[in-house]
Design a protein around this motif. Structure first.
Motif, PDB file in Angstrom:
ATOM      1  N   THR A  21       0.829  -1.191   0.000  1.00 50.24           N
ATOM      2  CA  THR A  21       0.000   0.000   0.000  1.00 50.24           C
ATOM      3  C   THR A  21       0.864   1.243   0.000  1.00 50.24           C
ATOM      4  N   ALA A  22       1.883   1.241   0.848  1.00 51.27           N
ATOM      5  CA  ALA A  22       2.761   2.398   0.938  1.00 51.27           C
ATOM      6  C   ALA A  22       3.529   2.640  -0.340  1.00 51.27           C
ATOM      7  N   ALA A  23       3.840   1.595  -1.070  1.00 54.16           N
ATOM      8  CA  ALA A  23       4.636   1.744  -2.280  1.00 54.16           C
ATOM      9  C   ALA A  23       3.931   2.558  -3.343  1.00 54.16           C
ATOM     10  N   SER A  24       2.584   2.661  -3.300  1.00 52.48           N
ATOM     11  CA  SER A  24       1.854   3.411  -4.309  1.00 52.48           C
ATOM     12  C   SER A  24       1.869   4.914  -4.024  1.00 52.48           C
ATOM     13  N   TRP A  25       2.187   5.301  -2.788  1.00 51.59           N
ATOM     14  CA  TRP A  25       2.337   6.712  -2.412  1.00 51.59           C
ATOM     15  C   TRP A  25       3.625   6.845  -1.611  1.00 51.59           C
ATOM     16  N   VAL A  26       4.336   7.946  -1.812  1.00 52.41           N
ATOM     17  CA  VAL A  26       5.604   8.162  -1.111  1.00 52.41           C
ATOM     18  C   VAL A  26       5.646   9.569  -0.538  1.00 52.41           C
ATOM     19  N   ASP A  27       6.560   9.777   0.412  1.00 53.58           N
ATOM     20  CA  ASP A  27       6.765  11.124   0.953  1.00 53.58           C
ATOM     21  C   ASP A  27       7.274  12.036  -0.164  1.00 53.58           C
ATOM     22  N   PRO A  28       6.817  13.291  -0.225  1.00 50.84           N
ATOM     23  CA  PRO A  28       7.266  14.194  -1.291  1.00 50.84           C
ATOM     24  C   PRO A  28       8.715  14.658  -1.159  1.00 50.84           C
ATOM     25  N   VAL A  29       9.250  14.559   0.058  1.00 53.04           N
ATOM     26  CA  VAL A  29      10.669  14.877   0.298  1.00 53.04           C
ATOM     27  C   VAL A  29      11.224  13.879   1.313  1.00 53.04           C
ATOM     28  N   ALA A  30      12.543  13.794   1.369  1.00 53.99           N
ATOM     29  CA  ALA A  30      13.200  12.891   2.321  1.00 53.99           C
ATOM     30  C   ALA A  30      13.873  13.699   3.429  1.00 53.99           C
ATOM     31  N   LYS A  31      14.065  13.060   4.582  1.00 51.56           N
ATOM     32  CA  LYS A  31      14.780  13.665   5.718  1.00 51.56           C
ATOM     33  C   LYS A  31      14.198  15.036   6.072  1.00 51.56           C
ATOM     34  N   TYR A  32      12.943  15.030   6.388  1.00 45.68           N
ATOM     35  CA  TYR A  32      12.212  16.264   6.678  1.00 45.68           C
ATOM     36  C   TYR A  32      11.790  16.327   8.148  1.00 45.68           C
TER      37      TYR A  32
ATOM     38  N   VAL B  92      -7.620  18.991   1.542  1.00 48.19           N
ATOM     39  CA  VAL B  92      -7.972  18.142   2.692  1.00 48.19           C
ATOM     40  C   VAL B  92      -6.683  17.907   3.480  1.00 48.19           C
ATOM     41  N   ASP B  93      -6.800  17.332   4.666  1.00 44.71           N
ATOM     42  CA  ASP B  93      -5.626  17.092   5.507  1.00 44.71           C
ATOM     43  C   ASP B  93      -4.662  16.133   4.794  1.00 44.71           C
ATOM     44  N   PRO B  94      -3.506  16.602   4.358  1.00 44.48           N
ATOM     45  CA  PRO B  94      -2.588  15.736   3.601  1.00 44.48           C
ATOM     46  C   PRO B  94      -1.920  14.647   4.437  1.00 44.48           C
ATOM     47  N   VAL B  95      -1.685  14.917   5.714  1.00 44.56           N
ATOM     48  CA  VAL B  95      -1.053  13.916   6.568  1.00 44.56           C
ATOM     49  C   VAL B  95      -2.008  12.747   6.791  1.00 44.56           C
ATOM     50  N   ALA B  96      -3.262  13.051   7.095  1.00 40.55           N
ATOM     51  CA  ALA B  96      -4.259  11.997   7.279  1.00 40.55           C
ATOM     52  C   ALA B  96      -4.423  11.201   5.988  1.00 40.55           C
ATOM     53  N   PHE B  97      -4.386  11.883   4.856  1.00 42.14           N
ATOM     54  CA  PHE B  97      -4.538  11.206   3.568  1.00 42.14           C
ATOM     55  C   PHE B  97      -3.378  10.242   3.323  1.00 42.14           C
ATOM     56  N   LEU B  98      -2.144  10.724   3.507  1.00 39.77           N
ATOM     57  CA  LEU B  98      -0.981   9.874   3.267  1.00 39.77           C
ATOM     58  C   LEU B  98      -0.924   8.710   4.255  1.00 39.77           C
ATOM     59  N   ARG B  99      -1.331   8.938   5.479  1.00 37.14           N
ATOM     60  CA  ARG B  99      -1.357   7.840   6.455  1.00 37.14           C
ATOM     61  C   ARG B  99      -2.386   6.784   6.053  1.00 37.14           C
TER      62      ARG B  99
ATOM     63  N   LYS C 113      -2.873   5.873   3.197  1.00 36.99           N
ATOM     64  CA  LYS C 113      -2.235   5.110   2.125  1.00 36.99           C
ATOM     65  C   LYS C 113      -1.089   4.241   2.651  1.00 36.99           C
ATOM     66  N   GLY C 114      -0.906   4.238   3.957  1.00 35.64           N
ATOM     67  CA  GLY C 114       0.095   3.360   4.545  1.00 35.64           C
ATOM     68  C   GLY C 114       1.411   4.028   4.915  1.00 35.64           C
ATOM     69  N   LEU C 115       1.524   5.337   4.721  1.00 32.38           N
ATOM     70  CA  LEU C 115       2.779   6.027   5.058  1.00 32.38           C
ATOM     71  C   LEU C 115       2.801   6.389   6.539  1.00 32.38           C
ATOM     72  N   ASN C 116       3.986   6.443   7.093  1.00 35.09           N
ATOM     73  CA  ASN C 116       4.168   6.763   8.505  1.00 35.09           C
ATOM     74  C   ASN C 116       4.918   8.075   8.628  1.00 35.09           C
ATOM     75  N   LEU C 117       4.177   9.166   8.610  1.00 36.21           N
ATOM     76  CA  LEU C 117       4.793  10.483   8.674  1.00 36.21           C
ATOM     77  C   LEU C 117       5.060  10.886  10.116  1.00 36.21           C
TER      78      LEU C 117
END
Length: 229
Positions: free
Chosen positions: A89-100, A216-223, A225-229
């Motif tokens: 699930t996470a592989a279909s969406w990624v963080d827009p930047v690294a080491k943030y 919409v809330d981008p953090v809630a959306f990315l989470r 999708k399986g991302l751990n921000l």
């Protein structure tokens, strides 16, 4: 040998045959949970039977045990394939930047915005690679917030196949053009501090449309999708 002795031997053999058949029947029902144990039970039940009958019982039990084991393996594989893992699930969406570091949050109030904050800020050094959070088609790029207003500085907006849009703002450089198809994780720009910005960072939005006012809330959306921000 007397007729009575023959009858007794015949009766004993018949009872043993029936007992073996019963053990085999029980083995069939137990095979789904017991696996190879069925073959062992059938082997012990077959003791005392004529050679051919004993061999037949053991062969059938072994075949049933093998079939049960294969059935369980296939069921487990099917279940695993049907349920997507978090990694997939996470592989279909990624963080827009690294080491943030997450800074200003969605809907946060403050004098830097006309109402409330419309996205999530990712604090990174100027010139950090900004990538597409998901594959899609670039619909807007350029200064003046790509048409959304000077507060955003240089910006990029990408339309995704699920009907959502992502926006990347305050960029120091834009590396894509409108109409370009991009892949998940592909570089689209470099971070900066253009527009209404107090320091270098990436302003990131998830929108329902391509334009300002539909975020919409981008953090809630990315989470989701399986991302751990």
């Amino acid at each position: 040998m007397s007729q009575r002795t023959k009858s007794r031997i015949s009766g004993t053999s018949l009872l043993r045959t029936r007992a073996a058949a019963l053990a085999l029947g029980l083995g069939v029902s137990a095979a789904a949970g017991a696996g190879v144990a069925v073959a062992a039970d059938a082997k012990s039940s077959a003791v005392g039977l004529p050679g051919s009958a004993a061999a037949s019982v053991q062969q059938q039990a072994a075949a049933q045990a093998k079939a049960a084991t294969q059935s369980k393996s296939k069921a487990a594989a099917k279940k695993a394939a049907a349920k997507p893992t978090a990694a997939k699930t996470a592989a279909s969406w990624v963080d827009p930047v690294a080491k943030y570091k997450l800074s200003a949050t969605f809907a946060q109030a403050g004098n830097l915005w006309s109402s409330t904050h419309s996205g999530q800020d990712f604090a990174v050094a100027s010139g950090t690679q900004v990538v597409a959070a998901h594959g899609g088609t670039v619909v807007k790029t350029g200064g003046n917030g790509a048409g959304d207003g000077p507060a955003y500085g240089n910006a990029v907006v990408i339309k995704h196949s699920n009907g959502t849009y992502s926006q990347y703002a305050h960029l120091s450089r834009v590396d894509v053009r409108a109409g370009q198809v991009v892949k998940t994780g592909q570089r689209v720009a470099l971070s900066g501090s253009t527009g209404n910005s107090s320091g270098p960072h990436l302003h990131f939005e998830i929108r329902k449309t391509a334009d300002y006012g539909s975020a919409v809330d981008p953090v809630a959306f990315l989470r989701s999708k399986g991302l751990n921000l």
